[in-house]
Design a protein around this motif. Structure first.
Motif, PDB file in Angstrom:
ATOM      1  N   VAL A 195      47.457  34.706  34.920  1.00 40.89           N
ATOM      2  CA  VAL A 195      47.351  36.107  35.323  1.00 40.89           C
ATOM      3  C   VAL A 195      45.930  36.622  35.155  1.00 40.89           C
ATOM      4  O   VAL A 195      45.422  37.366  35.998  1.00 40.89           O
ATOM      5  CB  VAL A 195      48.350  36.975  34.537  1.00 40.89           C
ATOM      6  CG1 VAL A 195      48.200  38.445  34.923  1.00 40.89           C
ATOM      7  CG2 VAL A 195      49.779  36.503  34.804  1.00 40.89           C
ATOM      8  N   GLU A 196      45.248  36.231  34.077  1.00 44.02           N
ATOM      9  CA  GLU A 196      43.857  36.660  33.894  1.00 44.02           C
ATOM     10  C   GLU A 196      42.989  36.180  35.056  1.00 44.02           C
ATOM     11  O   GLU A 196      42.144  36.912  35.567  1.00 44.02           O
ATOM     12  CB  GLU A 196      43.307  36.118  32.579  1.00 44.02           C
ATOM     13  CG  GLU A 196      43.831  36.829  31.344  1.00 44.02           C
ATOM     14  CD  GLU A 196      43.353  36.173  30.067  1.00 44.02           C
ATOM     15  OE1 GLU A 196      42.887  36.908  29.180  1.00 44.02           O
ATOM     16  OE2 GLU A 196      43.430  34.946  29.944  1.00 44.02           O
ATOM     17  N   SER A 197      43.214  34.936  35.481  1.00 46.38           N
ATOM     18  CA  SER A 197      42.407  34.387  36.565  1.00 46.38           C
ATOM     19  C   SER A 197      42.762  35.022  37.902  1.00 46.38           C
ATOM     20  O   SER A 197      41.872  35.364  38.694  1.00 46.38           O
ATOM     21  CB  SER A 197      42.590  32.871  36.644  1.00 46.38           C
ATOM     22  OG  SER A 197      41.781  32.316  37.651  1.00 46.38           O
ATOM     23  N   THR A 198      44.052  35.215  38.179  1.00 44.31           N
ATOM     24  CA  THR A 198      44.466  35.880  39.415  1.00 44.31           C
ATOM     25  C   THR A 198      43.921  37.307  39.455  1.00 44.31           C
ATOM     26  O   THR A 198      43.432  37.779  40.490  1.00 44.31           O
ATOM     27  CB  THR A 198      45.993  35.897  39.538  1.00 44.31           C
ATOM     28  OG1 THR A 198      46.475  34.552  39.504  1.00 44.31           O
ATOM     29  CG2 THR A 198      46.438  36.547  40.836  1.00 44.31           C
ATOM     30  N   THR A 199      43.993  38.006  38.331  1.00 42.29           N
ATOM     31  CA  THR A 199      43.437  39.354  38.231  1.00 42.29           C
ATOM     32  C   THR A 199      41.959  39.351  38.596  1.00 42.29           C
ATOM     33  O   THR A 199      41.474  40.220  39.327  1.00 42.29           O
ATOM     34  CB  THR A 199      43.628  39.898  36.803  1.00 42.29           C
ATOM     35  OG1 THR A 199      45.029  39.996  36.509  1.00 42.29           O
ATOM     36  CG2 THR A 199      42.993  41.263  36.631  1.00 42.29           C
ATOM     37  N   ALA A 200      41.224  38.349  38.101  1.00 40.50           N
ATOM     38  CA  ALA A 200      39.784  38.266  38.365  1.00 40.50           C
ATOM     39  C   ALA A 200      39.493  37.932  39.822  1.00 40.50           C
ATOM     40  O   ALA A 200      38.538  38.462  40.404  1.00 40.50           O
ATOM     41  CB  ALA A 200      39.159  37.219  37.448  1.00 40.50           C
ATOM     42  N   LEU A 201      40.277  37.045  40.427  1.00 46.92           N
ATOM     43  CA  LEU A 201      40.074  36.693  41.838  1.00 46.92           C
ATOM     44  C   LEU A 201      40.128  37.939  42.722  1.00 46.92           C
ATOM     45  O   LEU A 201      39.298  38.130  43.614  1.00 46.92           O
ATOM     46  CB  LEU A 201      41.136  35.692  42.289  1.00 46.92           C
ATOM     47  CG  LEU A 201      40.980  34.246  41.820  1.00 46.92           C
ATOM     48  CD1 LEU A 201      42.261  33.458  42.095  1.00 46.92           C
ATOM     49  CD2 LEU A 201      39.797  33.573  42.504  1.00 46.92           C
TER      50      LEU A 201
END
Length: 554
Positions: A452-458
């Protein structure tokens, strides 16, 4: 990474047809079991016959030759570990006989760029998608009004607004579950549930309400990163405008967010309304003012209609979560081939999760378009690794218990398969967390491997569509961007059909090629970007948002 003809999608598909195992790359000294294999099973590998000395579970790997302690184990043509004890030919690769290890060569930039063969995209040469054109030239795949807290103290008010707006618009995504709970408690079902309201804003995809646990009691750098992330969301092509709630005394100040917005939107084209609770007469006054900005914003957003847009306006972020031993053989290569097609058509992709690029850095450096881009990638990777080491962590800790159970024994093994989501096209820019993608082509974005942290950043860096691969199943979505879930195996697609949008299991069975599925997946992306297809995560209102608190998250 650069993949030669011995590991091409066509080779993978034909090799797996009717075969119980798969060698991914000609240089590999392991094979992957495509189904459960009994001890004594004889496996053909080129001109050799390997007899399994123990049972091998499907998705797990077995050695093709006798390995001594310290010998390199290779998969995808790169080092994925070193033997910690002797491993016999035909024996399983496990955590007790393999340790994380990577290649150490430093291939220079541009080595792969000259050899990249653009895929045939003639079938999409005139393709467009129907999107929302913004005054700054961006094009959205959705039309959202955003409500954002600057600090966790406002989460309760955000929830009050969410429920109030859902009730007013008749747009409660959890209405069926509420009926279920009433029926279970009272023993009586509602035979006449209230019908869905017809939206007064047909050109708007909804109001999204973010919550988080940051904004105060943190470092200045974390507060600044939060504001830059929120600015990325507010200025996102899928967002028509935003209402921002502030308490007033927190570290992440309104002025800090306004400065971050000025960097993203220097002409002030995006409407943003700031409301500070400590400067408001009462909670009721705050809620009334917020609701006014939301409904006024919806009326303005509704004036914008979908119009055709070129594929150069589509930027797809790629993510994986709940990976299994097949992810790097089916789902990730299909997504990578899809990104290559989009890049060939003038569009863009973003590959993130730096801990899951550990072990293939040299391949990615070789794909960078120039020395500066390659050096930035090296600098950000090394800084991340040093930060992890300072608190006693390491990228080798990245694989989860679920990953390991399904055959991803080391971080390097997981990374070699995860990097395939980025295809083979040249790397045109490398971004630090919260930086916006600006160039057409493939970008690398520094994020943790946490889903989720990475998807949020994308999304914060500008992806207006996300493709998420999974082998074990994960429901991750995003508040403002459609997220398409791609399964690595058909069993998952059947068991969790309510969260999976696209199945690549036919690659494992040898029934189709990666190229064929990539064409189908790209078409699904265009249908999703045009609202002709609603992803499962959108239907389930799976609106996940977690900022990266830049301590250590692998």
């Amino acid at each position: 990474m650069a993949i030669d003809t011995n590991s091409s999608p066509q080779t993978i598909a034909s090799d797996s047809a009717g075969h119980p195992s798969l060698r991914v790359h000609a240089r590999d000294n392991v094979r992957v079991a495509l189904r459960d294999l009994a001890a004594g099973t004889e496996i053909e590998d080129g001109n050799e016959i390997i007899r399994l000395v123990e049972p091998i579970r499907h998705k797990h790997k077995f050695a093709l030759c006798d390995l001594k302690t310290g010998d390199t184990v290779t998969m995808y043509g790169v080092t994925v570990g070193r033997a910690t004890q002797p491993i016999a030919a035909g024996a399983a690769i496990r955590t007790d006989n393999l340790a994380h290890s990577t290649d150490s060569d430093s291939t220079g930039p541009g080595a792969s760029e000259a050899h990249w063969q653009m895929p045939d995209v003639s079938a999409f040469s005139t393709a467009t998608f129907d999107g929302f054109h913004r005054p700054d030239g961006q094009v959205g795949t959705a039309n959202i009004w955003l409500v954002v807290p600057l600090v966790f103290c406002e989460n309760r008010n955000i929830e009050v607004l969410r429920q109030s707006v859902a009730e007013a618009l008749g747009d409660d995504p959890y209405r069926d579950y509420k009926r279920m709970a009433k029926a279970m408690l009272h023993g009586v079902d509602d035979d006449n549930p209230s019908p869905l309201h017809v939206s007064p804003f047909p050109n708007v995809d909804g109001v999204r309400f973010l919550t988080h646990h940051q904004g105060c009691g943190t470092t200045d750098d974390d507060a600044l990163a939060l504001c830059r992330l929120l600015a990325g969301y507010i200025n996102h092509p899928n967002v028509a405008g935003a209402t921002v709630l502030s308490l007033g005394c927190q570290k992440a100040q309104i002025a800090m967010l306004k400065q971050a917005m000025k960097e993203r939107d220097p002409e002030g084209l995006r409407p943003v309304h700031y409301i500070e609770q400590q400067a408001t007469a009462s909670e009721e006054a705050l809620i009334r003012e917020a609701l006014t900005t939301i409904f006024d914003g919806l009326r303005e957003a509704n004036r914008v209609e979908r119009q055709p847009a070129p594929l150069s306006k589509l930027r797809i972020g790629v993510e994986c979560g709940g990976s299994d031993g097949f992810s790097g053989l089916s789902a990730n290569p299909v997504v990578g081939a899809t990104i290559d097609r989009l890049v060939a058509l003038g569009g863009s992709g973003i590959l993130s999760e730096f801990p899951e690029l550990c072990g293939v850095e040299h391949e990615l450096r070789a794909r960078c378009v120039d020395d500066a881009t390659a050096q930035r990638f090296t600098t950000l990777m090394e800084a991340y690794q040093r930060h992890a080491a300072a608190v006693g962590a390491d990228f080798s800790m990245n694989p989860s218990p679920g990953n390991i159970r399904d055959g991803l024994i080391t971080d390097a093994m997981k990374s070699a398969g995860a990097a395939r989501k980025g295809g083979d096209s040249p790397v045109v820019e490398v971004l630090d967390y919260t930086e916006p993608a600006t160039r057409p082509g493939l970008s690398l974005l520094c994020t943790p491997g946490s889903d989720v942290e990475s998807t949020t950043a994308l999304v914060g860096s500008g992806a207006n569509l996300v493709i998420f691969t999974t082998g074990l199943g994960t429901p991750t979505g995003n508040p403002v961007v459609p997220v398409l879930k791609v399964s690595s195996n058909s069993d998952l697609a059947r068991r969790m059909a309510d969260i999976i949008d696209f199945d690549t299991g036919a690659v494992i069975r040898g029934e189709t090629s990666i190229d064929e599925l990539a064409d189908q997946l790209l078409q699904l992306c265009l249908d999703t970007a045009s609202a002709r297809y609603a992803p499962r995560a959108v239907e389930l209102a799976q609106y996940d948002f977690i900022p990266w608190k830049r301590g250590v998250s692998l």
